[in-house]
Design a protein around this motif. Sequence first.
Motif, PDB file in Angstrom:
ATOM      1  N   MET A   1       0.843  -1.192   0.000  1.00  0.00           N
ATOM      2  CA  MET A   1       0.000   0.000   0.000  1.00  0.00           C
ATOM      3  C   MET A   1       0.883   1.248   0.000  1.00  0.00           C
ATOM      4  SD  MET A   1      -2.848   1.191   2.797  1.00  0.00           S
ATOM      5  CE  MET A   1      -3.799  -0.299   2.489  1.00  0.00           C
ATOM      6  N   LYS A   2       0.576   2.199  -0.884  1.00  0.00           N
ATOM      7  CA  LYS A   2       1.317   3.443  -0.925  1.00  0.00           C
ATOM      8  C   LYS A   2       0.809   4.387   0.145  1.00  0.00           C
ATOM      9  CE  LYS A   2       2.472   3.468  -5.863  1.00  0.00           C
ATOM     10  NZ  LYS A   2       2.400   4.257  -7.117  1.00  0.00           N
ATOM     11  N   GLY A   3       1.740   4.969   0.912  1.00  0.00           N
ATOM     12  CA  GLY A   3       1.361   5.954   1.897  1.00  0.00           C
ATOM     13  C   GLY A   3       1.401   7.352   1.313  1.00  0.00           C
ATOM     14  N   LYS A   4       0.731   8.286   1.989  1.00  0.00           N
ATOM     15  CA  LYS A   4       0.704   9.678   1.557  1.00  0.00           C
ATOM     16  C   LYS A   4       1.748  10.465   2.338  1.00  0.00           C
ATOM     17  CE  LYS A   4      -4.251   9.600   0.476  1.00  0.00           C
ATOM     18  NZ  LYS A   4      -5.587  10.201   0.786  1.00  0.00           N
ATOM     19  N   VAL A   5       2.732  10.989   1.619  1.00  0.00           N
ATOM     20  CA  VAL A   5       3.821  11.745   2.220  1.00  0.00           C
ATOM     21  C   VAL A   5       3.733  13.193   1.756  1.00  0.00           C
ATOM     22  CG1 VAL A   5       6.317  12.044   2.386  1.00  0.00           C
ATOM     23  CG2 VAL A   5       5.328   9.741   2.376  1.00  0.00           C
ATOM     24  N   CYS A   6       3.675  14.118   2.696  1.00  0.00           N
ATOM     25  CA  CYS A   6       3.736  15.540   2.390  1.00  0.00           C
ATOM     26  C   CYS A   6       5.156  16.015   2.696  1.00  0.00           C
ATOM     27  CB  CYS A   6       2.718  16.319   3.214  1.00  0.00           C
ATOM     28  SG  CYS A   6       2.670  18.082   2.845  1.00  0.00           S
ATOM     29  N   VAL A   7       5.824  16.570   1.694  1.00  0.00           N
ATOM     30  CA  VAL A   7       7.180  17.087   1.879  1.00  0.00           C
ATOM     31  C   VAL A   7       7.146  18.601   1.728  1.00  0.00           C
ATOM     32  CG1 VAL A   7       9.573  17.055   1.106  1.00  0.00           C
ATOM     33  CG2 VAL A   7       8.183  14.977   0.937  1.00  0.00           C
ATOM     34  N   PHE A   8       7.485  19.297   2.802  1.00  0.00           N
ATOM     35  CA  PHE A   8       7.648  20.749   2.737  1.00  0.00           C
ATOM     36  C   PHE A   8       9.129  21.037   2.807  1.00  0.00           C
ATOM     37  CE2 PHE A   8       8.174  24.743   5.317  1.00  0.00           C
ATOM     38  CZ  PHE A   8       7.965  25.601   4.248  1.00  0.00           C
ATOM     39  N   GLY A   9       9.650  21.700   1.778  1.00  0.00           N
ATOM     40  CA  GLY A   9      11.075  21.978   1.798  1.00  0.00           C
ATOM     41  C   GLY A   9      11.550  22.746   0.581  1.00  0.00           C
ATOM     42  N   SER A  10      12.836  22.939   0.537  1.00  0.00           N
ATOM     43  CA  SER A  10      13.459  23.842  -0.414  1.00  0.00           C
ATOM     44  C   SER A  10      13.552  23.270  -1.820  1.00  0.00           C
ATOM     45  CB  SER A  10      14.875  24.166   0.064  1.00  0.00           C
ATOM     46  OG  SER A  10      15.625  22.955   0.163  1.00  0.00           O
ATOM     47  N   PHE A  11      13.561  24.187  -2.778  1.00  0.00           N
ATOM     48  CA  PHE A  11      14.058  23.890  -4.117  1.00  0.00           C
ATOM     49  C   PHE A  11      15.258  24.791  -4.359  1.00  0.00           C
ATOM     50  CE2 PHE A  11      14.818  24.703  -8.509  1.00  0.00           C
ATOM     51  CZ  PHE A  11      14.668  23.462  -9.117  1.00  0.00           C
ATOM     52  N   ASN A  12      16.360  24.209  -4.819  1.00  0.00           N
ATOM     53  CA  ASN A  12      17.536  24.968  -5.228  1.00  0.00           C
ATOM     54  C   ASN A  12      17.969  24.528  -6.612  1.00  0.00           C
ATOM     55  OD1 ASN A  12      17.906  26.422  -2.772  1.00  0.00           O
ATOM     56  ND2 ASN A  12      18.951  24.669  -1.868  1.00  0.00           N
ATOM     57  N   PHE A  13      18.520  25.448  -7.352  1.00  0.00           N
ATOM     58  CA  PHE A  13      19.144  25.088  -8.619  1.00  0.00           C
ATOM     59  C   PHE A  13      20.608  24.790  -8.321  1.00  0.00           C
ATOM     60  CE2 PHE A  13      20.952  25.676 -12.839  1.00  0.00           C
ATOM     61  CZ  PHE A  13      20.007  25.020 -13.617  1.00  0.00           C
ATOM     62  N   ASN A 125      -1.050  28.417   5.410  1.00  0.00           N
ATOM     63  CA  ASN A 125      -2.471  28.149   5.636  1.00  0.00           C
ATOM     64  C   ASN A 125      -3.129  27.492   4.425  1.00  0.00           C
ATOM     65  OD1 ASN A 125      -2.405  29.172   8.243  1.00  0.00           O
ATOM     66  ND2 ASN A 125      -3.035  31.231   7.630  1.00  0.00           N
ATOM     67  N   GLN A 126      -2.641  27.794   3.230  1.00  0.00           N
ATOM     68  CA  GLN A 126      -3.191  27.166   2.035  1.00  0.00           C
ATOM     69  C   GLN A 126      -2.876  25.668   1.979  1.00  0.00           C
ATOM     70  OE1 GLN A 126      -2.490  29.301  -1.725  1.00  0.00           O
ATOM     71  NE2 GLN A 126      -2.017  31.134  -0.524  1.00  0.00           N
ATOM     72  N   CYS A 127      -1.899  25.224   2.773  1.00  0.00           N
ATOM     73  CA  CYS A 127      -1.468  23.824   2.745  1.00  0.00           C
ATOM     74  C   CYS A 127      -2.114  22.979   3.832  1.00  0.00           C
ATOM     75  CB  CYS A 127       0.053  23.750   2.902  1.00  0.00           C
ATOM     76  SG  CYS A 127       0.960  24.675   1.656  1.00  0.00           S
ATOM     77  N   LEU A 128      -2.977  23.570   4.645  1.00  0.00           N
ATOM     78  CA  LEU A 128      -3.534  22.846   5.786  1.00  0.00           C
ATOM     79  C   LEU A 128      -4.291  21.581   5.376  1.00  0.00           C
ATOM     80  CD1 LEU A 128      -4.696  25.721   8.155  1.00  0.00           C
ATOM     81  CD2 LEU A 128      -2.444  24.682   7.872  1.00  0.00           C
ATOM     82  N   PRO A 129      -5.112  21.594   4.319  1.00  0.00           N
ATOM     83  CA  PRO A 129      -5.790  20.346   3.924  1.00  0.00           C
ATOM     84  C   PRO A 129      -4.813  19.239   3.542  1.00  0.00           C
ATOM     85  CG  PRO A 129      -6.863  22.234   2.930  1.00  0.00           C
ATOM     86  CD  PRO A 129      -5.595  22.745   3.537  1.00  0.00           C
ATOM     87  N   ALA A 130      -3.708  19.602   2.887  1.00  0.00           N
ATOM     88  CA  ALA A 130      -2.712  18.594   2.507  1.00  0.00           C
ATOM     89  C   ALA A 130      -2.073  17.963   3.732  1.00  0.00           C
ATOM     90  CB  ALA A 130      -1.644  19.221   1.622  1.00  0.00           C
ATOM     91  N   LEU A 131      -1.772  18.786   4.740  1.00  0.00           N
ATOM     92  CA  LEU A 131      -1.177  18.257   5.965  1.00  0.00           C
ATOM     93  C   LEU A 131      -2.153  17.344   6.698  1.00  0.00           C
ATOM     94  CD1 LEU A 131       0.599  21.492   7.215  1.00  0.00           C
ATOM     95  CD2 LEU A 131       1.719  19.416   6.417  1.00  0.00           C
ATOM     96  N   ALA A 132      -3.421  17.714   6.703  1.00  0.00           N
ATOM     97  CA  ALA A 132      -4.426  16.907   7.389  1.00  0.00           C
ATOM     98  C   ALA A 132      -4.617  15.561   6.713  1.00  0.00           C
ATOM     99  CB  ALA A 132      -5.752  17.659   7.438  1.00  0.00           C
ATOM    100  N   ALA A 133      -4.416  15.499   5.391  1.00  0.00           N
ATOM    101  CA  ALA A 133      -4.650  14.260   4.641  1.00  0.00           C
ATOM    102  C   ALA A 133      -3.436  13.338   4.601  1.00  0.00           C
ATOM    103  CB  ALA A 133      -5.079  14.599   3.212  1.00  0.00           C
ATOM    104  N   ALA A 134      -2.273  13.841   4.999  1.00  0.00           N
ATOM    105  CA  ALA A 134      -1.042  13.066   4.860  1.00  0.00           C
ATOM    106  C   ALA A 134      -0.873  12.050   5.979  1.00  0.00           C
ATOM    107  CB  ALA A 134       0.162  14.000   4.829  1.00  0.00           C
ATOM    108  N   ASP A 135      -0.222  10.935   5.662  1.00  0.00           N
ATOM    109  CA  ASP A 135       0.198   9.980   6.691  1.00  0.00           C
ATOM    110  C   ASP A 135       1.464  10.463   7.386  1.00  0.00           C
ATOM    111  OD1 ASP A 135      -1.771   7.863   6.140  1.00  0.00           O
ATOM    112  OD2 ASP A 135      -0.716   7.656   4.237  1.00  0.00           O
ATOM    113  N   LEU A 136       2.272  11.251   6.654  1.00  0.00           N
ATOM    114  CA  LEU A 136       3.588  11.630   7.173  1.00  0.00           C
ATOM    115  C   LEU A 136       3.987  12.983   6.600  1.00  0.00           C
ATOM    116  CD1 LEU A 136       6.635   9.267   7.513  1.00  0.00           C
ATOM    117  CD2 LEU A 136       6.934  11.461   6.367  1.00  0.00           C
ATOM    118  N   LEU A 137       4.576  13.819   7.444  1.00  0.00           N
ATOM    119  CA  LEU A 137       5.188  15.071   7.018  1.00  0.00           C
ATOM    120  C   LEU A 137       6.697  14.944   7.134  1.00  0.00           C
ATOM    121  CD1 LEU A 137       5.228  18.153   6.302  1.00  0.00           C
ATOM    122  CD2 LEU A 137       5.108  18.587   8.769  1.00  0.00           C
TER     123      LEU A 137
END
Length: 319
Positions: A1-13, A125-137
């Motif tokens: 089963m695939k879990g739901k992972v929310c990743v908040f973090g940087s993008f760099n070139f 605040n725009q990301c709150l639904p995504a955090l609530a739906a995730a299995d893991l941050l």
Amino acid sequence: MKGKVCVFGSFNFDVVATLPRFPLPGESLVAKRSMMGPGGKGANQATAAARAGARVHYIGKVGNDEFGKTARRSLEQAGFDVLTLFVSRDAPTGNALIYVAGKNAENMIAVDPGANLTVSEQEVNQCLPALAAADLLLTQLENNLGAIEKMIDVARRNNTYIILNPAPYQPVPERLLAEVDLLTPNATEAGQMTGITVDDRSTALCAAALLHRRGAKNVIITLGIQGALLSETQGQAWIPCFPARPLDSTGAGDAFNGALAARLAAGESLREAALFAAAYAAVCVERAGAAASMPSLEETVARLNQYPDIQIEALAPTA
């Protein structure tokens, strides 16, 4: 089963130069080769989690510049289920200058975070639904600390499992350490957090004990080719380093964290997920680049099957 992972973090070139050795102060060296491409701890770890089998929602921020346009094109092709990419009007897209050198392909990195440090409360605040739906941050310290704290606070209120990779190091309040389920510093970061020089098992155990006293529930300290210490409430264990022919270690820590998150979200135990992550990182370092080097689930299973005798070593309880 695939879990739901929310990743908040940087993008760099990333701009990467491969050298026979690191240059001395004031010295110019001719690189063996160089490359440019997408990177940043957040984007790298999100890519690793997706390729390791998770359903990933990546949240990041870039500048309104050519690097930002490149970032969007790259991230839209990374295989994420959902992409939330905010754009700064003023700050540039983050970038990193990377040297890779030596027989073990060690790296030195200088980062200009740019837009990564401008995530606003409104954007969080725009990301709150995504955090609530995730299995893991899964998050790191390459963004502004206020946004990181808010993301962790929301995830905790929703009983979401939280991994904090404290890289690059910046001081964090002990309250934040107590909110996360798993802290994953490398040896350098563990030393910066504790004042202990971490270079072997005994010093890693001392650093982990201090981090526990400061509130951390579970800790993994990675020590490169030596392996990693897993310290949890049930005891300590040593995670071996799988055999590899290293070409570029730049993405190794991100590979480990992303793969670890994917397997935890899929329901594996911390020890099972850590062993998988070690194999995943071993495949990663055999390729150049960071995000581009992240292996597939199938490649990692093949590495595990290639070395069935490699297992986590339980450590005797410390006094």
